[in-house]
Enzyme design. Structure first.
Site, mmCIF file in Angstrom:
data_model
loop_
_atom_site.group_PDB
_atom_site.id
_atom_site.type_symbol
_atom_site.label_atom_id
_atom_site.label_comp_id
_atom_site.label_asym_id
_atom_site.label_seq_id
_atom_site.Cartn_x
_atom_site.Cartn_y
_atom_site.Cartn_z
ATOM 1 N N HIS A 118 14.852 -17.496 29.532
ATOM 2 C CA HIS A 118 14.322 -16.456 30.384
ATOM 3 C C HIS A 118 15.078 -16.536 31.806
ATOM 4 O O HIS A 118 14.939 -18.004 32.182
ATOM 5 C CB HIS A 118 12.823 -16.378 30.446
ATOM 6 C CG HIS A 118 12.415 -15.478 31.405
ATOM 7 N ND1 HIS A 118 12.397 -13.958 31.615
ATOM 8 C CD2 HIS A 118 11.735 -15.648 32.674
ATOM 9 C CE1 HIS A 118 11.933 -13.428 32.468
ATOM 10 N NE2 HIS A 118 11.527 -14.459 33.260
ATOM 11 N N CYS A 232 15.795 -9.450 31.113
ATOM 12 C CA CYS A 232 15.614 -10.134 32.287
ATOM 13 C C CYS A 232 16.981 -10.595 32.836
ATOM 14 O O CYS A 232 17.333 -10.689 33.887
ATOM 15 C CB CYS A 232 14.897 -11.084 31.885
ATOM 16 S SG CYS A 232 15.553 -12.537 30.469
#
Length: 360
Positions: A118, A232
């Site tokens: 992430h 993301c």
């Protein structure tokens, strides 16, 4: 910015562990399923011409809709957010690259070993010595953004798919450093930060949904790309590009990002919800789409889960079929070997676009 429930647009926040009852999907179920399918498929060895712009542009919207109450998050979206502060123009802001394993808060470095990461951005004001974190992720977890719910009372698949930006004070050093990355990538002025903040607000209000897959013709770099992901890492990359446009000078360091690829021949446009599932829609096609998505339903027993894996393998690998929902429209993908692949590849930091900008 948008948040789960009925709070609407305008709230910034931080990823949290609050619970909500509802149709959330268990991430620990489908993450290994994707990995299994990638490994298994690695071993296994014409639409409307007016719509054929490749890759299909990601559709932006004039406003962000309120989430449907049916959609509930297992982990509350942005519970401790704050507005983006206005910095003094002569402030010096440090910009940090942040990266950690997906679901690190629950599984530690498990997915880090597989390079499923992430991404976020950190900021530090040298005048106030305050730190900030900015990230973009799903309102209702990854499973809901990737696959729909098949509700008995509805003819069409029901999607709980929104993604949004979070901004909050503080940087959790342990979270990013222990199993990931926290590294300085640029230094900007307070004035540049304020311009970026205005851009982030506009980007967040018009880019409202999450897209898991990058779809292209083959693993080759020069292969035709059919659809781009919107996740993301893409938010981080867009923000870096905006800062470079404003005059930021990035360091020369290697930056890698996780991407999930599907490989297919040229996609075929099928239609939107009304044209496929409406009163005059194609009932055979509607049934085929729902049959494809059925194995991805949440809340499966272990036996059902294993059976679903076999059904997915049969559809994607044996019959080479995949139905993609993109821009709120359905597409058919004629799948090709190696079918699906998770990569961790380098995407360089951008070059400075404006070398006449003052204020640093």
């Amino acid at each position: 910015m948008a948040q789960a429930g009925g709070a609407g647009a305008g709230a910034w926040g931080r990823r949290g562990a609050g619970a909500g009852a509802g149709p959330e999907r268990a991430p620990w179920r489908w993450a290994p399923a994707l990995l299994w399918l990638a490994a298994a498929t690695a071993a296994a060895a014409a639409g409307d011409p007016s719509r054929r712009q490749w890759p299909v542009p990601y559709k932006r919207f004039s406003f962000r809709p309120e989430p449907d109450p049916y959609c509930q998050a297992k982990y509350t979206f942005c519970p401790t957010g704050s507005p983006i502060p206005v910095m003094k123009d002569d402030d010096v802001i440090e910009v940090f690259r942040l990266q950690a394993p997906v679901w690190e808060f629950k599984y530690g470095d498990l997915l880090g070993h597989l390079k499923i990461m992430h991404d976020a951005i950190g900021f530090r004001s040298t005048l106030t010595e305050k730190n900030y974190t900015m990230e973009w992720y799903e309102l209702f977890q990854l499973g809901n953004c990737t696959f729909p719910h098949l509700r008995p009372e509805m003819n069409a698949p029901f999607w709980c798919n929104q993604g949004a930006a979070c901004f909050f004070e503080g940087i959790d050093d342990n979270h990013w450093k222990e199993n990931g990355t926290l590294v300085l990538v640029a230094t900007i002025s307070g004035g540049m930060f304020n311009k970026m903040a205005k851009w982030v607000k506009q980007d967040n209000e018009t880019g409202i949904y999450y897209e898991t897959w990058t779809v292209q013709a083959s693993p080759k770099k020069e292969a035709e790309k059919w659809f781009e992901s919107y996740d993301c890492s893409k938010f981080v990359l867009r923000t870096y590009e905006k800062l470079a446009e404003l005059g930021a000078d990035f360091k020369k360091i290697e930056t890698n990002y996780t991407r999930i690829f599907l490989y297919s021949g040229e996609p075929t446009y099928l239609g939107n919800e009304t044209s496929v599932f409406g009163p005059t829609g194609n009932k055979t096609l509607a049934l085929a789409i729902k049959k494809f998505y059925y194995p991805f339903k949440p809340h499966l027993s272990t036996k059902e889960f294993l059976l679903s894996l076999l059904q997915i393998f049969d559809a994607v690998v044996i019959h080479r079929e995949f139905y993609l929902f993109y821009n709120f429209e359905y597409w058919f993908l004629p799948m090709k070997s190696p079918f699906i692949k998770i990569t961790y590849e380098e995407i360089p930091l951008p070059n400075r676009k404006n070398r006449t900008l003052s204020g640093l």
